[in-house]
Each structure stands twice: as structure tokens, then as C-alpha cells.
Write an enzyme that holds these catalytic residues in place. Structure first.
Site, PDB file in Angstrom:
ATOM      1  N   CYS A 186     -36.398 -29.882  10.756  1.00 14.19           N
ATOM      2  CA  CYS A 186     -37.173 -28.638  10.736  1.00 14.19           C
ATOM      3  C   CYS A 186     -36.698 -27.678  11.824  1.00 14.19           C
ATOM      4  O   CYS A 186     -36.299 -28.102  12.900  1.00 14.19           O
ATOM      5  CB  CYS A 186     -38.664 -28.850  10.926  1.00 14.19           C
ATOM      6  SG  CYS A 186     -39.406 -29.873   9.678  1.00 14.19           S
ATOM      7  N   ARG A 215     -29.746 -29.354  12.056  1.00 11.91           N
ATOM      8  CA  ARG A 215     -30.839 -30.294  12.329  1.00 11.91           C
ATOM      9  C   ARG A 215     -31.272 -31.044  11.071  1.00 11.91           C
ATOM     10  O   ARG A 215     -31.971 -32.050  11.167  1.00 11.91           O
ATOM     11  CB  ARG A 215     -32.043 -29.527  12.883  1.00 11.91           C
ATOM     12  CG  ARG A 215     -31.766 -28.869  14.210  1.00 11.91           C
ATOM     13  CD  ARG A 215     -32.914 -27.985  14.598  1.00 11.91           C
ATOM     14  NE  ARG A 215     -34.104 -28.750  14.868  1.00 11.91           N
ATOM     15  CZ  ARG A 215     -34.488 -29.149  16.070  1.00 11.91           C
ATOM     16  NH1 ARG A 215     -33.773 -28.821  17.110  1.00 11.91           N
ATOM     17  NH2 ARG A 215     -35.585 -29.841  16.245  1.00 11.91           N
ATOM     18  N   TRP A 217     -37.835 -30.162   6.684  1.00 13.64           N
ATOM     19  CA  TRP A 217     -37.351 -31.496   6.314  1.00 13.64           C
ATOM     20  C   TRP A 217     -38.602 -32.262   5.913  1.00 13.64           C
ATOM     21  O   TRP A 217     -39.474 -32.525   6.742  1.00 13.64           O
ATOM     22  CB  TRP A 217     -36.670 -32.132   7.525  1.00 13.64           C
ATOM     23  CG  TRP A 217     -35.888 -33.377   7.226  1.00 13.64           C
ATOM     24  CD1 TRP A 217     -34.586 -33.452   6.832  1.00 13.64           C
ATOM     25  CD2 TRP A 217     -36.348 -34.719   7.330  1.00 13.64           C
ATOM     26  NE1 TRP A 217     -34.212 -34.757   6.678  1.00 13.64           N
ATOM     27  CE2 TRP A 217     -35.267 -35.561   6.978  1.00 13.64           C
ATOM     28  CE3 TRP A 217     -37.562 -35.308   7.677  1.00 13.64           C
ATOM     29  CZ2 TRP A 217     -35.359 -36.938   6.962  1.00 13.64           C
ATOM     30  CZ3 TRP A 217     -37.655 -36.694   7.656  1.00 13.64           C
ATOM     31  CH2 TRP A 217     -36.569 -37.493   7.309  1.00 13.64           C
ATOM     32  N   ASN A 226     -43.430 -27.214  12.928  1.00 12.10           N
ATOM     33  CA  ASN A 226     -42.637 -28.436  13.117  1.00 12.10           C
ATOM     34  C   ASN A 226     -43.563 -29.497  13.689  1.00 12.10           C
ATOM     35  O   ASN A 226     -44.365 -29.190  14.571  1.00 12.10           O
ATOM     36  CB  ASN A 226     -41.530 -28.226  14.151  1.00 12.10           C
ATOM     37  CG  ASN A 226     -40.402 -27.371  13.635  1.00 12.10           C
ATOM     38  OD1 ASN A 226     -40.413 -26.962  12.487  1.00 12.10           O
ATOM     39  ND2 ASN A 226     -39.450 -27.075  14.492  1.00 12.10           N
ATOM     40  N   GLY A 227     -43.425 -30.722  13.254  1.00 15.08           N
ATOM     41  CA  GLY A 227     -44.240 -31.808  13.813  1.00 15.08           C
ATOM     42  C   GLY A 227     -45.163 -32.384  12.763  1.00 15.08           C
ATOM     43  O   GLY A 227     -44.986 -32.160  11.554  1.00 15.08           O
ATOM     44  N   GLU A 237     -22.629 -50.227  16.130  1.00  9.01           N
ATOM     45  CA  GLU A 237     -22.454 -48.772  16.095  1.00  9.01           C
ATOM     46  C   GLU A 237     -21.467 -48.380  14.975  1.00  9.01           C
ATOM     47  O   GLU A 237     -21.699 -47.414  14.243  1.00  9.01           O
ATOM     48  CB  GLU A 237     -21.976 -48.276  17.464  1.00  9.01           C
ATOM     49  CG  GLU A 237     -21.658 -46.794  17.566  1.00  9.01           C
ATOM     50  CD  GLU A 237     -22.807 -45.859  17.169  1.00  9.01           C
ATOM     51  OE1 GLU A 237     -23.953 -46.302  17.043  1.00  9.01           O
ATOM     52  OE2 GLU A 237     -22.524 -44.662  16.950  1.00  9.01           O
ATOM     53  N   LYS A 240     -22.421 -45.954  11.668  1.00  6.26           N
ATOM     54  CA  LYS A 240     -21.676 -44.757  11.282  1.00  6.26           C
ATOM     55  C   LYS A 240     -21.280 -44.812   9.800  1.00  6.26           C
ATOM     56  O   LYS A 240     -21.386 -43.825   9.078  1.00  6.26           O
ATOM     57  CB  LYS A 240     -20.399 -44.608  12.129  1.00  6.26           C
ATOM     58  CG  LYS A 240     -20.643 -44.133  13.544  1.00  6.26           C
ATOM     59  CD  LYS A 240     -20.999 -42.659  13.585  1.00  6.26           C
ATOM     60  CE  LYS A 240     -21.740 -42.241  14.822  1.00  6.26           C
ATOM     61  NZ  LYS A 240     -23.039 -42.813  15.103  1.00  6.26           N
ATOM     62  N   GLU A 264     -24.292 -44.357   7.549  1.00  6.03           N
ATOM     63  CA  GLU A 264     -24.895 -43.044   7.698  1.00  6.03           C
ATOM     64  C   GLU A 264     -24.141 -41.940   6.964  1.00  6.03           C
ATOM     65  O   GLU A 264     -24.758 -41.095   6.319  1.00  6.03           O
ATOM     66  CB  GLU A 264     -24.923 -42.766   9.210  1.00  6.03           C
ATOM     67  CG  GLU A 264     -25.428 -41.428   9.622  1.00  6.03           C
ATOM     68  CD  GLU A 264     -25.504 -41.273  11.150  1.00  6.03           C
ATOM     69  OE1 GLU A 264     -24.735 -41.922  11.884  1.00  6.03           O
ATOM     70  OE2 GLU A 264     -26.322 -40.466  11.584  1.00  6.03           O
ATOM     71  N   HIS A 269     -24.645 -68.611  11.233  1.00  2.00           N
ATOM     72  CA  HIS A 269     -26.074 -68.937  11.153  1.00  2.00           C
ATOM     73  C   HIS A 269     -26.761 -68.240   9.980  1.00  2.00           C
ATOM     74  O   HIS A 269     -27.958 -68.006  10.015  1.00  2.00           O
ATOM     75  CB  HIS A 269     -26.749 -68.621  12.485  1.00  2.00           C
ATOM     76  CG  HIS A 269     -26.184 -69.411  13.607  1.00  2.00           C
ATOM     77  ND1 HIS A 269     -26.453 -70.758  13.785  1.00  2.00           N
ATOM     78  CD2 HIS A 269     -25.276 -69.070  14.557  1.00  2.00           C
ATOM     79  CE1 HIS A 269     -25.766 -71.201  14.822  1.00  2.00           C
ATOM     80  NE2 HIS A 269     -25.046 -70.201  15.302  1.00  2.00           N
ATOM     81  N   LYS A 316     -30.630 -34.241  12.243  1.00  2.00           N
ATOM     82  CA  LYS A 316     -29.946 -34.415  13.532  1.00  2.00           C
ATOM     83  C   LYS A 316     -30.936 -34.810  14.622  1.00  2.00           C
ATOM     84  O   LYS A 316     -30.630 -35.611  15.489  1.00  2.00           O
ATOM     85  CB  LYS A 316     -29.230 -33.109  13.890  1.00  2.00           C
ATOM     86  CG  LYS A 316     -28.496 -33.124  15.216  1.00  2.00           C
ATOM     87  CD  LYS A 316     -27.293 -34.046  15.170  1.00  2.00           C
ATOM     88  CE  LYS A 316     -26.506 -34.071  16.467  1.00  2.00           C
ATOM     89  NZ  LYS A 316     -25.641 -35.275  16.528  1.00  2.00           N
TER      90      LYS A 316
HETATM   91  O1  M6R Z   1     -31.025 -37.167  19.582  1.00  2.00           O
HETATM   92  P1  M6R Z   1     -31.079 -38.658  19.735  1.00  2.00           P
HETATM   93  O2  M6R Z   1     -29.883 -39.199  20.466  1.00  2.00           O
HETATM   94  O3  M6R Z   1     -32.345 -39.115  20.393  1.00  2.00           O
HETATM   95  O4  M6R Z   1     -31.068 -39.237  18.295  1.00  2.00           O
HETATM   96  C1  M6R Z   1     -31.271 -40.606  18.062  1.00  2.00           C
HETATM   97  C2  M6R Z   1     -30.812 -41.016  16.683  1.00  2.00           C
HETATM   98  O5  M6R Z   1     -31.583 -40.346  15.719  1.00  2.00           O
HETATM   99  C3  M6R Z   1     -29.340 -40.731  16.452  1.00  2.00           C
HETATM  100  O6  M6R Z   1     -28.526 -41.340  17.400  1.00  2.00           O
HETATM  101  C4  M6R Z   1     -28.906 -41.192  15.057  1.00  2.00           C
HETATM  102  O7  M6R Z   1     -28.926 -42.574  14.995  1.00  2.00           O
HETATM  103  C5  M6R Z   1     -27.507 -40.621  14.785  1.00  2.00           C
HETATM  104  N1  M6R Z   1     -27.565 -39.802  13.623  1.00  2.00           N
HETATM  105  C6  M6R Z   1     -26.474 -41.650  14.628  1.00  2.00           C
HETATM  106  O8  M6R Z   1     -25.213 -41.103  14.416  1.00  2.00           O
END
Ligand code: M6R
Length: 576
Positions: free
Chosen positions: A2, A27, A72, A98-99, A452, A456, A459, A475, A571
């Protein structure tokens, strides 16, 4: 997640405000809308999808006041009806928000459910304004006092003289320019030297010439803040996507960190850990992975018990927090709702708080005793890449706060030229694309990098991927290893190299395709991406994640996706 932009000033094309709103596209959103007053009536235009659809609809329409929004969807589907601005039942007020309003069901029942026509929680704000008595400012003040939850909201009425802003736990900034005043939920879109940062539970009544702030119904003064938000150009330059550009900016980010943290000991110094008996690091998603590595390093280098918590779990898991605890909040945006909730809990318990963030004026930065900047510049792509490297770099420095700090800066500087600039081979991209699922494995720090790397790939390429500590495979997970499965092994720790290679052999013998990311040239016989070696082993995590970020990006592009704007993701996740 948002975005809000409001404009009040001389008559101007609404398109200008929408162009400012476009700067918040990164965002994440699924609909957009704008409201303004024409001939004594509030007009509201909304479109599902891109802001450009709305710009086309608006054409050359102009107004002195307008409020715009990208939504969003949380409460209610992504439809025009649920898009903001939302009109009150008698069309006297229009609201963007927003919120999440947590007591919206209660308020809705109080106002009368039959007066509501959307599925949003936001509608309760404008209908409450309609329902309350008095002039607009008294209604806005009373309305704000009745809301529970998080909100950054702009309101207009038919008088067309003011924009009203209310705010709690969601950011809202106001910048006065020569021609007019712009209000926005994200400082990155405000092109102004000075701005007001609206505190929680403050109401602002804004017209072209002046702004009046209210707290508990009384007029208050607010200080002007200097905008040090010195983000470099957001142009793509030679790159096709922001993700590619931002990965390539990693070395610059690390040099910025070295420069800033060498120049002053106001950020990291030995006092940070004075009297501290335990350290809790918390964040979400990628930031959480940074916390895991940070906890390993702090415990190892400072000999203080340290643990990483997923921020959304922290407040429900009763961690040991008191005035001898240090809470480290890690967040690129500085606005992640769950991380904020963890920070508020820490504050209540009297902990010392450090925020590591890319946004110096963010809510999380304001909450902390010390804010450690990430120096990454704007990160537009939803996937966090250079900011992740920056989190690791700052956490690494933090873990040397009490001894060896200068050496740690030198070690960091030394890796700047070591990021592997080679393209990921087509063959490797193809292997991943053709796989049924992908497992990432590693030990200790490499195990975190594995998680990580998997995040990626999920995502931005929508490939079923999982990160495991290699010793865990046997396991349970090994049952899923078969032909068409790819296993990506990260090996940078010489002591555990053979252990991970044992796991690699086990998956090879069950039909998996293996790709190895390593700095050990003696590893042969597999498809391998070789990386450089850092002087300090801990920093290898920055070098090994780099090709994993590039791999995810290449796979996403090869599959025809836009890695900058993955589906369903925002974002900045500003709701729980
Ligand atoms: O702005 P932030 O670092 O707090 O965001 C946390 C997560 O939402 C963020 O790292 C998310 O996992 C990413 N899109 C990963 O690439």
C-alpha cells in the site's frame, strides 16, 4: 505494501500526484485510486491493476487537492469496490488508508452494518466520520481516538480546503514545497529538503499555506526534519531489472558501509554491549536469515548468548527479555509490522534496542536506542539482495564491537572486489528450470545461506525450493530425493566440507542433479560455481549468497517472470 500520496496546492494535473504515487509501485499493490473535489462533490476513480490504467482514465483532469492510493488487498479482494479511496455512506468524506483497523467489526456494528458497501476495514474510518457530529476537524480527532490497530490515513471532505492526516504505527510524512504540500507514506517519493514525520496518534490539518498538528485534541508543534534520504538515481541504467542492478550494487554498498563505520564510532562502539547478558536478533524473511548469521557471529566473537527469532513468532514465544538484554531489529524497510511488534515488546521489557535498517527515518529506526544504517541506497526489487549483504556486513562489524573492530573493517573492505561477476551458465539455469524441486544444503553459516538461496528461488521464480542443514537430510527429507530433483550445496567451511560432500554423494546416488557453490578448488567432478575466499571465513556468506541471488534472478527471467515484482508479494509488509 500500500502507498499513499496526497497533494494540496495550486491547481495542478492529478497526473502529477499519480506520477509521485508511481514511485511507490515497488512496495507492491493490486489496485490504485484517486479522489478530489469537483463542483462541490467528491469524485473518486479507481482501477484494478497498474497505476497507468488510472492515469489513462484521469487524463488531463486537474484539482487543488487530491488523495491517491495503491492498495495491496488484505480485507476484501482486489476489486474496484474495495480499492481506495473509500467514500462514506453519504459521500461527504473520502479516505485512503494503510494498515489494519483491528476494531472495525465493533465500530461497524456501532455505525450500522447496512451503511457499509465494501469488504474493507478502511470503510469504518470514513463511515465513522460521517456518523460522528461536529466540524470536520473535531470528527477527525474523535475518529482517530476511536480507532485501534495501525493506520496512516488521509481524509478529504467536500469543502475542498484541507487534507486531514491521522497516523498510528504506519508512517506518514509531510513536505511543504513552493507550489504545494505533498503528504506520503514513504519518504522515498518526497523530493524535499525538509519534512514533518507525523508521530503516532497525531492529527494533521493541512492546507496550502499552513499545517496544524493536534495531539489529544490540543494543538502541538512538530519539528521539521532534514531529509538526509540521499538515495541515488532510481534509473535502471544498463540493466533490464532492478534486481540485476541491485545485485550488482552489492560491492558499492559494502564500500559505503566501510566508509561510514570507519568515519565515526557513534554507530558501533564497545558501549553497545556493556552490561548485556543476552542478545536477541529478529526480523522476517531475508532479514531473519541475516539474524541467524548475526547470532552465530555475536555468540562466537563476543561470547554473549545470542539467538535469532522470526519476528512474527517472537512475541508469542516468551523469550527472556529484561534490561540486560539487547534486541537487534533487522529490517531493510524499517516498517515491517512483525518486527515492529517485537521491538515494542522489547521496549516494554526495558531492553536496549538496536535497529539495523536501510531507512533512517523509519518507524523501527525511531524506536531504537541506536540505529545502524545499511547504506544500500534504494532497493526497489521486492527480493532483498544488496540489503541482505549489507545486513550481514553490519552484523559482522557489530560482532566485533568490543575487539578487532578495525581489522573487521579491513576484512570487509577486502571482499568488495571478490563478488563473482560471471554470468550464471545457461546449463545451470536449465537444470533448475527443469527440476521438480530444488533443495539447498549447507552446514552452519552455509546452512543459513542455503535457506536464503531457497527463499529467493521460491519468491521470484515460483519454484518449489527448500533450504536444509545438510546433516538433517538423512532425518526425513532424503525420502524426496529422486531423479529430476536438484540439490544445490554450499561449501565454504573447510572443517565441514567433507560432511557436506557426504550428503552430496548420498543425493547423487538417489538420482539428484547436484550444483555446488564453493571456494574450494579441490572439489571436482560436479557442476560447480566457484567463488572467491574472504580473509575472515565469516564473510564467505556474503560471497556465496551472491551467485544464488543471480541464479534466482536468471531463472525468473528465463521463465518469463518479472523478478522485480513477484506475484502476491509486497516490498514492505506493514501488516501482521
Ligand atoms: O523490510 P524488511 O527487511 O523488514 O522485510 C522483511 C521481509 O519481508 C523481506 O526480507 C522478504 O523476505 C524479502 N522479499 C525477501 O527477498
Amino acid at each position: 505494501m500500500c502507498g499513499i500520496v496526497g497533494y494540496i496546492g495550486s491547481k495542478t494535473d492529478i497526473k502529477n500526484a499519480l506520477e509521485t504515487l508511481k514511485k511507490l509501485e515497488y512496495r507492491g499493490y493490486d489496485s490504485a485510486g484517486v479522489a478530489f473535489v469537483k463542483r462541490g462533490k467528491i469524485q473518486c476513480f479507481k482501477r484494478v491493476g497498474q497505476i497507468n490504467n488510472l492515469i489513462e482514465t484521469i487524463g488531463k483532469k486537474s484539482a487543488k487537492i487530491c488523495i491517491c492510493h495503491t492498495r495491496w488487498a488484505t480485507h476484501g479482494k482486489a476489486t474496484e469496490e474495495n480499492a481506495h479511496p473509500i467514500m462514506s455512506y453519504n459521500n461527504n468524506f473520502s479516505v485512503v488508508h494503510n494498515g489494519i483497523i483491528e476494531n472495525y467489526k465493533y465500530l461497524k456494528a456501532k455505525i450500522g452494518a447496512e451503511k457499509f458497501s465494501t469488504s474493507t476495514d478502511t470503510e469504518v474510518i470514513c463511515n465513522l466520520l460521517e456518523y460522528l457530529k461536529g466540524d470536520t476537524i473535531s470528527r477527525v480527532i474523535e475518529c482517530e481516538s476511536l480507532l485501534e490497530g495501525s493506520y496512516a490515513s488521509l481524509i478529504i471532505d467536500k469543502c475542498n480546503k484541507y487534507i486531514y492526516a491521522i497516523k498510528n504505527k504506519s508512517p506518514m510524512y509531510i513536505a511543504c514545497g513552493k507550489k504545494g504540500t505533498t503528504i506520503a507514506s514513504d519518504i522515498s517519493c518526497l523530493n524535499a529538503e525538509y519534512f514533518y514525520n507525523l508521530p503516532d496518534h497525531t492529527v494533521a490539518k493541512i492546507n496550502k499555506k499552513e499545517i496544524t498538528f493536534y495531539s489529544n485534541g490540543n494543538i502541538i508543534d512538530l519539528p521539521l526534519c532534514k531529509n538526509i534520504h540521499n538515495f541515488e538515481s532510481n534509473d535502471l541504467g544498463q540493466y533490464k531489472t532492478y534486481m540485476q542492478k541491485e545485485i550488482a550494487e552489492t560491492n558499492k554498498t559494502i564500500s559505503n558501509i566501510v566508509e561510514l563505520y570507519s568515519s565515526s564510532n557513534n554507530y558501533i562502539n564497545e558501549n553497545i554491549f556493556k552490561g548485556i547478558k543476552n542478545v536477541i536478533l529478529t526480523g522476517c524473511g531475508t532479514a531473519y536469515h541475516a539474524c541467524c548469521l548475526g547470532a552465530n557471529w555475536i555468540q562466537k566473537n563476543l561470547k554473549i548468548p545470542a539467538s535469532a527469532y522470526i519476528a512474527s513468532e517472537l512475541r508469542y514465544s516468551e523469550p527472556i527479555l529484561d534490561d540486560s538484554s539487547l534486541m537487534v531489529l533487522v529490517s531493510q524497510s524499517g516498517e515491517t509490522a512483525d518486527t515492529l511488534a517485537a521491538g515494542e515488546l522489547a521496549k516494554d521489557k526495558g531492553c536496549r534496542i538496536i535497529t539495523i535498517t536501510n531507512v533512517g527515518y523509519s518507524t523501527l529506526a525511531n524506536l531504537a536506542d541506536v540505529c545502524l544504517p545499511l547504506c544500500a541506497g534504494a532497493e526497489i526489487a521486492v527480493a532483498s539482495t544488496k540489503a541482505y549483504a549489507a545486513m550481514l556486513a553490519v552484523l559482522y562489524l557489530l560482532s566485533h564491537a568490543t575487539s578487532g573492530f578495525i581489522k573487521s573493517l579491513q576484512n570487509l573492505k577486502e571482499i568488495c572486489q571478490k563478488f563473482n561477476s560471471d554470468n550464471i551458465s545457461k546449463d545451470i539455469v536449465k537444470k533448475v528450470i527443469n527440476s521438480k524441486r530444488v533443495f539447498f544444503i549447507g552446514r552452519l553459516d552455509d546452512g543459513v545461506t542455503a535457506s536464503e538461496g531457497a527463499l529467493k528461488l521460491k519468491e521470484i521464480a515460483y519454484i518449489d525450493a527448500c533450504g536444509y542443514f545438510a546433516g538433517e537430510l538423512k532425518h526425513g527429507t532424503i525420502a524426496l530425493i529422486e531423479n529430476d530433483v536438484v540439490v544445490i550445496a554450499i561449501i565454504t567451511n573447510p572443517n565441514l566440507k567433507q560432511k557436506t560432500l557426504n550428503a552430496v554423494e548420498e543425493v547423487v546416488s538417489r538420482g539428484a542433479e547436484v550444483i555446488i557453490i564453493t571456494n574450494d578448488k579441490s572439489i571436482t567432478g560436479y557442476t560447480t560455481i566457484f567463488i572467491d575466499t574472504a580473509i575472515d571465513e565469516e564473510l564467505n556468506s556474503l560471497l556465496s549468497v551472491y551467485p544464488l541471488q543471480k541464479l534466482a534472478c536468471e531463472v525468473s527471467l528465463s521463465l518469463g517472470f518479472n523478478p522485480d515484482k513477484p506475484r502476491n508479494l509486497a516490498k514492505s509488509v506493514t501488516v501482521e
